[in-house]
Design a protein around this motif. Structure first.
Motif, PDB file in Angstrom:
ATOM      1  N   HIS A   1     139.470 -54.930  13.528  1.00 50.34           N
ATOM      2  CA  HIS A   1     139.639 -53.482  13.644  1.00 50.34           C
ATOM      3  C   HIS A   1     138.567 -52.746  12.840  1.00 50.34           C
ATOM      4  O   HIS A   1     138.219 -53.144  11.731  1.00 50.34           O
ATOM      5  CB  HIS A   1     141.019 -53.070  13.143  1.00 50.34           C
ATOM      6  CG  HIS A   1     142.142 -53.683  13.901  1.00 50.34           C
ATOM      7  ND1 HIS A   1     142.375 -53.415  15.232  1.00 50.34           N
ATOM      8  CD2 HIS A   1     143.110 -54.570  13.537  1.00 50.34           C
ATOM      9  CE1 HIS A   1     143.423 -54.094  15.649  1.00 50.34           C
ATOM     10  NE2 HIS A   1     143.883 -54.811  14.647  1.00 50.34           N
ATOM     11  N   TYR A   2     138.067 -51.673  13.408  1.00 46.86           N
ATOM     12  CA  TYR A   2     137.118 -50.772  12.748  1.00 46.86           C
ATOM     13  C   TYR A   2     135.838 -51.462  12.274  1.00 46.86           C
ATOM     14  O   TYR A   2     135.466 -51.383  11.116  1.00 46.86           O
ATOM     15  CB  TYR A   2     137.788 -50.041  11.591  1.00 46.86           C
ATOM     16  CG  TYR A   2     138.937 -49.174  12.029  1.00 46.86           C
ATOM     17  CD1 TYR A   2     138.720 -48.075  12.858  1.00 46.86           C
ATOM     18  CD2 TYR A   2     140.239 -49.462  11.644  1.00 46.86           C
ATOM     19  CE1 TYR A   2     139.783 -47.288  13.291  1.00 46.86           C
ATOM     20  CE2 TYR A   2     141.308 -48.678  12.073  1.00 46.86           C
ATOM     21  CZ  TYR A   2     141.064 -47.599  12.890  1.00 46.86           C
ATOM     22  OH  TYR A   2     142.119 -46.830  13.315  1.00 46.86           O
ATOM     23  N   ARG A   3     135.193 -52.146  13.204  1.00 44.63           N
ATOM     24  CA  ARG A   3     133.830 -52.581  12.947  1.00 44.63           C
ATOM     25  C   ARG A   3     132.923 -51.353  12.900  1.00 44.63           C
ATOM     26  O   ARG A   3     133.140 -50.389  13.624  1.00 44.63           O
ATOM     27  CB  ARG A   3     133.351 -53.517  14.065  1.00 44.63           C
ATOM     28  CG  ARG A   3     134.101 -54.844  14.165  1.00 44.63           C
ATOM     29  CD  ARG A   3     133.700 -55.562  15.443  1.00 44.63           C
ATOM     30  NE  ARG A   3     134.294 -56.892  15.534  1.00 44.63           N
ATOM     31  CZ  ARG A   3     134.255 -57.653  16.628  1.00 44.63           C
ATOM     32  NH1 ARG A   3     133.639 -57.209  17.719  1.00 44.63           N
ATOM     33  NH2 ARG A   3     134.812 -58.849  16.628  1.00 44.63           N
TER      34      ARG A   3
ATOM     35  N   ARG B   1     137.656 -43.525   9.789  1.00 46.27           N
ATOM     36  CA  ARG B   1     138.249 -43.625  11.127  1.00 46.27           C
ATOM     37  C   ARG B   1     139.717 -44.070  11.052  1.00 46.27           C
ATOM     38  O   ARG B   1     140.547 -43.629  11.850  1.00 46.27           O
ATOM     39  CB  ARG B   1     137.448 -44.587  12.002  1.00 46.27           C
ATOM     40  CG  ARG B   1     135.999 -44.154  12.229  1.00 46.27           C
ATOM     41  CD  ARG B   1     135.892 -42.830  12.946  1.00 46.27           C
ATOM     42  NE  ARG B   1     134.480 -42.418  13.114  1.00 46.27           N
ATOM     43  CZ  ARG B   1     134.098 -41.265  13.622  1.00 46.27           C
ATOM     44  NH1 ARG B   1     134.995 -40.388  14.016  1.00 46.27           N
ATOM     45  NH2 ARG B   1     132.811 -40.960  13.720  1.00 46.27           N
TER      46      ARG B   1
ATOM     47  N   ASN C   1     137.728 -60.747  19.699  1.00 45.09           N
ATOM     48  CA  ASN C   1     136.977 -59.588  20.185  1.00 45.09           C
ATOM     49  C   ASN C   1     137.812 -58.663  21.064  1.00 45.09           C
ATOM     50  O   ASN C   1     137.503 -57.472  21.191  1.00 45.09           O
ATOM     51  CB  ASN C   1     135.740 -60.047  20.952  1.00 45.09           C
ATOM     52  CG  ASN C   1     134.709 -60.681  20.033  1.00 45.09           C
ATOM     53  OD1 ASN C   1     134.559 -60.290  18.879  1.00 45.09           O
ATOM     54  ND2 ASN C   1     133.997 -61.684  20.540  1.00 45.09           N
ATOM     55  N   HIS C   2     138.871 -59.177  21.661  1.00 42.09           N
ATOM     56  CA  HIS C   2     139.733 -58.347  22.507  1.00 42.09           C
ATOM     57  C   HIS C   2     140.551 -57.360  21.680  1.00 42.09           C
ATOM     58  O   HIS C   2     141.068 -56.386  22.217  1.00 42.09           O
ATOM     59  CB  HIS C   2     140.663 -59.236  23.333  1.00 42.09           C
ATOM     60  CG  HIS C   2     139.945 -60.122  24.313  1.00 42.09           C
ATOM     61  ND1 HIS C   2     139.273 -59.631  25.417  1.00 42.09           N
ATOM     62  CD2 HIS C   2     139.787 -61.476  24.341  1.00 42.09           C
ATOM     63  CE1 HIS C   2     138.731 -60.635  26.082  1.00 42.09           C
ATOM     64  NE2 HIS C   2     139.017 -61.759  25.456  1.00 42.09           N
ATOM     65  N   ARG C   3     140.668 -57.612  20.378  1.00 44.87           N
ATOM     66  CA  ARG C   3     141.440 -56.722  19.501  1.00 44.87           C
ATOM     67  C   ARG C   3     140.529 -55.809  18.682  1.00 44.87           C
ATOM     68  O   ARG C   3     141.001 -55.059  17.831  1.00 44.87           O
ATOM     69  CB  ARG C   3     142.311 -57.553  18.543  1.00 44.87           C
ATOM     70  CG  ARG C   3     143.404 -58.350  19.222  1.00 44.87           C
ATOM     71  CD  ARG C   3     144.148 -59.238  18.240  1.00 44.87           C
ATOM     72  NE  ARG C   3     144.676 -58.448  17.125  1.00 44.87           N
ATOM     73  CZ  ARG C   3     144.348 -58.654  15.850  1.00 44.87           C
ATOM     74  NH1 ARG C   3     143.482 -59.613  15.522  1.00 44.87           N
ATOM     75  NH2 ARG C   3     144.894 -57.911  14.899  1.00 44.87           N
ATOM     76  N   SER C   4     139.245 -55.867  18.936  1.00 40.78           N
ATOM     77  CA  SER C   4     138.298 -55.116  18.112  1.00 40.78           C
ATOM     78  C   SER C   4     138.190 -53.656  18.567  1.00 40.78           C
ATOM     79  O   SER C   4     138.457 -53.326  19.724  1.00 40.78           O
ATOM     80  CB  SER C   4     136.913 -55.758  18.170  1.00 40.78           C
ATOM     81  OG  SER C   4     136.331 -55.578  19.450  1.00 40.78           O
ATOM     82  N   ASN C   5     137.820 -52.798  17.625  1.00 40.57           N
ATOM     83  CA  ASN C   5     137.409 -51.436  17.956  1.00 40.57           C
ATOM     84  C   ASN C   5     136.299 -51.030  17.004  1.00 40.57           C
ATOM     85  O   ASN C   5     136.020 -51.721  16.017  1.00 40.57           O
ATOM     86  CB  ASN C   5     138.585 -50.450  17.927  1.00 40.57           C
ATOM     87  CG  ASN C   5     139.236 -50.348  16.562  1.00 40.57           C
ATOM     88  OD1 ASN C   5     139.053 -51.198  15.698  1.00 40.57           O
ATOM     89  ND2 ASN C   5     140.019 -49.301  16.355  1.00 40.57           N
ATOM     90  N   TYR C   6     135.668 -49.917  17.311  1.00 39.85           N
ATOM     91  CA  TYR C   6     134.439 -49.528  16.620  1.00 39.85           C
ATOM     92  C   TYR C   6     134.667 -48.261  15.812  1.00 39.85           C
ATOM     93  O   TYR C   6     135.344 -47.333  16.251  1.00 39.85           O
ATOM     94  CB  TYR C   6     133.324 -49.325  17.656  1.00 39.85           C
ATOM     95  CG  TYR C   6     131.982 -48.952  17.085  1.00 39.85           C
ATOM     96  CD1 TYR C   6     131.363 -49.760  16.129  1.00 39.85           C
ATOM     97  CD2 TYR C   6     131.321 -47.804  17.497  1.00 39.85           C
ATOM     98  CE1 TYR C   6     130.126 -49.421  15.609  1.00 39.85           C
ATOM     99  CE2 TYR C   6     130.084 -47.462  16.986  1.00 39.85           C
ATOM    100  CZ  TYR C   6     129.494 -48.278  16.035  1.00 39.85           C
ATOM    101  OH  TYR C   6     128.275 -47.940  15.510  1.00 39.85           O
TER     102      TYR C   6
END
Length: 304
Positions: free
Chosen positions: A108-110, A117, A190-195
């Motif tokens: 989360h929150y890369r 954020r 990567n499916h759980r990632s967000n930016y």
């Protein structure tokens, strides 16, 4: 490698733990204040005070900068809030790898603004992660993580200070397990990632056509820097602190609803927000009560 205040506890803890630091890489001195005098980064100030060698490349990707790092011959490179992306030529140098402390529970929150954020989104929990660095943006294998609750009354500065301290502690734990040769590592999903993209000027402007809770989270996320702002007529001012006094009231968004002993209340799309601390351009941050002694705001005025 580090630059901002967030990285200082990590550097201090590394020294206190007895690890030999060959050198510290930080961003170049930057102009600061009204006089635009060059100011060293918080990490440089700390490293200099500790008697450590400091290297300040303009671009860490330049060959001369890579050569300096190569000649140091470090076994491990630690990166905390450095501010530049490391090239593969540096990532491949140390025999134990390059590790990074990131202020979120990855994946989360890369990205550049994970704390802001998370607060903007109204998250109740954030945390810190150590990871092995790869060529991607905060995509490396996770080593250790620790969750941290986000108190609803804390702003970004307070949460950042807390995460810096917690992060420094797990960074030392991470270095210990790397030294032991039994380092845990877990692939990110990567499916759980967000930016968490870098903040822009657009993020700072308050849109009163949002609900009171969302606007309060925006104010918290941007306090103390760069701060959310609004305006009355030609006059802009920053808002540092607020509270929701009614979650359900409806009316004209942006309209001043009332003047109170502590400040002034503003109608949002849904709910009423009381403004408690503000700052006019070129002035100091003050309470809204003090602000209203010298700035005329009346019920019915429109902010925007």
């Amino acid at each position: 490698m580090g630059t901002s205040e967030f990285a200082v506890p990590s550097l201090t803890k590394i020294i206190e733990a007895g690890y030999p630091v060959i050198g510290v890489v930080t961003q170049p001195d930057r102009p600061s204040g009204r006089g635009k005098k060059l100011k060293p980064s918080p990490v440089k100030e700390t490293a200099t005070g500790l008697g450590l060698e400091v290297f300040q490349p303009q671009r860490i990707r330049d060959e001369d900068a890579i050569e300096v790092i190569r000649n140091w011959g470090a076994d491990l490179i630690v990166v905390v809030a450095f501010g530049q992306i490391l090239p593969p030529e540096i990532l491949d140098l140390p025999r134990l790898g390059c590790i990074n402390l990131h202020a979120s529970l990855l994946p989360h929150y890369r990205g550049a603004a994970p704390i802001q954020r998370a607060i903007m989104a109204g998250d109740k929990v954030t945390g810190v992660t150590t990871m092995f660095m790869d060529a991607g943006l905060d995509t490396g294998d996770i080593i250790l993580q620790k969750p941290v609750e986000i108190d609803e009354d804390m702003d970004c500065g307070q949460i950042s200070d807390l995460l810096a301290q917690v992060g420094a502690e797990i960074l030392i734990d991470t270095m210990a397990v790397i030294a032991s040769g039994s380092t845990p590592r877990r692939k990110q999903d990567n499916h759980r990632s967000n930016y968490a993209p870098m903040l822009t000027r657009a993020d700072e402007k308050i849109d009163w056509n949002r609900d009171a809770v969302a606007i309060r989270n925006q104010i918290r996320a941007l306090s103390p820097h760069p701060a959310a702002y609004t305006g009355l007529g030609e006059h802009q001012f920053k808002i540092y602190k607020s509270r929701v006094v009614d979650r359900d009231a409806v009316g004209t968004p942006g309209q001043v609803a009332a003047i109170t002993p502590e400040g002034f209340q503003v109608q949002t799309l849904k709910g009423i927000l009381e403004i408690l601390e503000v700052q006019r351009p070129g002035k100091k941050r003050i309470s809204s009560h003090e602000f209203l002694q010298g700035f005329r705001i009346l019920p019915g005025d429109m902010l925007g």
